[in-house]
Design an enzyme around this catalytic site. Structure first.
Site, short mmCIF file in Angstrom:
data_model
loop_
_atom_site.label_atom_id
_atom_site.label_comp_id
_atom_site.label_asym_id
_atom_site.label_seq_id
_atom_site.Cartn_x
_atom_site.Cartn_y
_atom_site.Cartn_z
N ASN A 1 -11.38 17.18 50.26
CA ASN A 1 -10.68 17.50 51.50
C ASN A 1 -9.69 16.43 51.94
OD1 ASN A 1 -10.44 18.81 54.31
ND2 ASN A 1 -11.27 16.79 54.80
N SER B 1 -2.87 23.59 50.54
CA SER B 1 -2.14 23.89 51.77
C SER B 1 -1.20 25.05 51.53
CB SER B 1 -1.32 22.68 52.23
OG SER B 1 -0.49 23.02 53.32
N TYR C 1 4.42 15.67 50.52
CA TYR C 1 3.18 16.36 50.83
C TYR C 1 3.14 17.74 50.17
CZ TYR C 1 -0.59 18.37 53.69
OH TYR C 1 -1.75 18.96 54.12
N ALA D 1 4.75 18.69 47.46
CA ALA D 1 4.59 18.49 46.02
C ALA D 1 3.15 18.15 45.67
CB ALA D 1 5.52 17.38 45.54
#
Length: 252
Positions: free
Chosen positions: A91, A144, A158, A160
């Site tokens: 996470n 995401s 982020y 990528a």
């Protein structure tokens, strides 16, 4: 709905936000939970106390999961205390800073990739011996929705990194199924968590909320629910999937 009695669950980046609510959810359903933070002792100790009050034989570990030596140390602590692992939730994540390609410095790019993607590689590799040999073991990665949408104008690194998380999820699903380990991911959309206190205030994302069919941001509990589903026996025939939890943004 789910029970995780006698299961050992390790959740990286779990002293706040999505990780915290996921830890509480597993503990409420009988799991012994390893919570992890990096230089976040105050939040970690509070959560550890709460998990133990729920009956979980919980463990708090600390370290930078983008560094091999720290991950090895954490894995040894888990081995010494539990001797196994049933569920791994990768996470931990951070955007570090927002910048366009022209503004993005190499050291920031490296840090974002390390925190969000390299950590998945390092943690999964060290956790593998603990996962092998157990029944119905699961790895759930937190990707995401930005890996599908391309993110905002200033989320290049982020985006990528999270694209890499989705890709490594599919690759590991092929490689690890022979060890009876299923690998899936959850891809959150816009979620109301402390992430947006460091990245950008949630109210600055009104333009995204207006594009979400449900017209609201999600809550950490929404992601925790999807993670627990993938860790449960209700997901016994799911492998290599990326479940997007974004209030319907996929169809907007």
């Amino acid at each position: 709905m789910y029970t995780f009695e006698k299961k050992v669950v390790w959740i990286t980046g779990s002293t706040t936000g999505i990780g915290k609510m996921t830890a509480i959810g597993f503990a409420e359903r009988g799991a012994d939970v390893i919570i992890h933070g990096f230089n976040d002792t105050e939040n970690g100790e509070k959560l550890l106390k709460h998990l133990k009050e729920l009956g979980s034989d919980a463990l708090l570990v600390d370290g930078d999961v983008s560094l091999k030596k720290d991950v090895e140390n954490i894995a040894k602590q888990i081995q010494d205390k539990y001797g196994k692992l049933d569920v791994l939730v990768n996470n931990v994540g951070a955007s570090i800073t927002s910048s366009t390609l022209e503004e993005l410095e190499e050291d920031v790019w490296d840090k974002v990739i390390d925190v969000n993607l390299k950590s998945v590689y390092l943690v999964t590799k060290e956790a593998l011996p603990l996962l092998k040999g157990e029944e119905n073991t699961r790895i759930i990665n937190i990707s995401s929705a930005v890996e599908r949408t391309g993110g905002t104008m200033k989320d290049l690194a982020y985006t990528a990194a999270k694209g890499g998380v989705s890709a490594i999820t599919r690759a590991l699903a092929k490689q690890l199924i022979d060890f009876n380990i299923q690998v899936n991911a959850v891809a959150p959309g816009l979620i109301d968590t402390p992430f947006h206190k460091t990245d950008a205030p949630l109210d600055s994302y009104d333009w995204i909320i207006n594009r979400i069919p449900m017209k609201k941001a999600g809550q950490a509990e929404d992601i925790a629910g999807a993670v627990m589903f993938l860790a449960s026996n209700h997901a016994n025939y799911i492998n290599g999937e990326i479940i997007e939890v974004s209030g319907g943004r996929r169809v907007s």
